[in-house]
Design a protein around this motif. Sequence first.
Motif, short mmCIF file in Angstrom:
data_model
loop_
_atom_site.label_atom_id
_atom_site.label_comp_id
_atom_site.label_asym_id
_atom_site.label_seq_id
_atom_site.Cartn_x
_atom_site.Cartn_y
_atom_site.Cartn_z
N ASN A 6 -7.57 -46.98 90.70
CA ASN A 6 -7.25 -46.74 92.28
C ASN A 6 -6.87 -48.26 92.76
N ALA A 7 -5.51 -48.37 93.10
CA ALA A 7 -5.21 -49.62 93.77
C ALA A 7 -5.24 -49.75 95.11
N VAL A 13 -8.35 -54.42 100.83
CA VAL A 13 -8.91 -55.69 100.96
C VAL A 13 -7.96 -57.03 100.88
N VAL A 14 -6.89 -57.00 100.08
CA VAL A 14 -5.94 -58.10 100.28
C VAL A 14 -5.44 -58.36 101.53
#
Length: 141
Positions: A6-7, A13-14
């Motif tokens: 899951n991206a 976070v990025v």
Amino acid sequence: MTGTINAVPLVNVVLLLLFFFLLGSSFVTLPGIVVELPKSPFGISVPLSNLIVSVFLEPEKKDSSSDLTTKRSALFYINDQEVSLEELKKMVPLLASQHPNQMVIIKADKEVPQAYIIELTNLFLAQNFSVLLATQPDGEH
């Protein structure tokens, strides 16, 4: 056991790190016109101010019929707005009423005659402004 990654948490976070660095970084620059400041080995950190007055001489103009250069007049800017000396004299009392106890930073080019700098300093001191003359550290170019 097979599954998909899951991206969404990774992207979150990025993006949070990106916002943190963009909003938390200190890209503080002084507004105003770029002038070549006189050098001084002594300096203090420049406080943030809403009022920066820049003064420098207009570029040299050579008369084509003779090789004489004309007298260069001074150009004045409040932050990034060009004003004449007469307009500046009219604006100072208004600025004093809007921003009491404000610090004024005078960024004068090193070629500007001292008479202009003294006149500006006296103009702002008469209205109870604090005045700071900007200089460049010896090591910078």
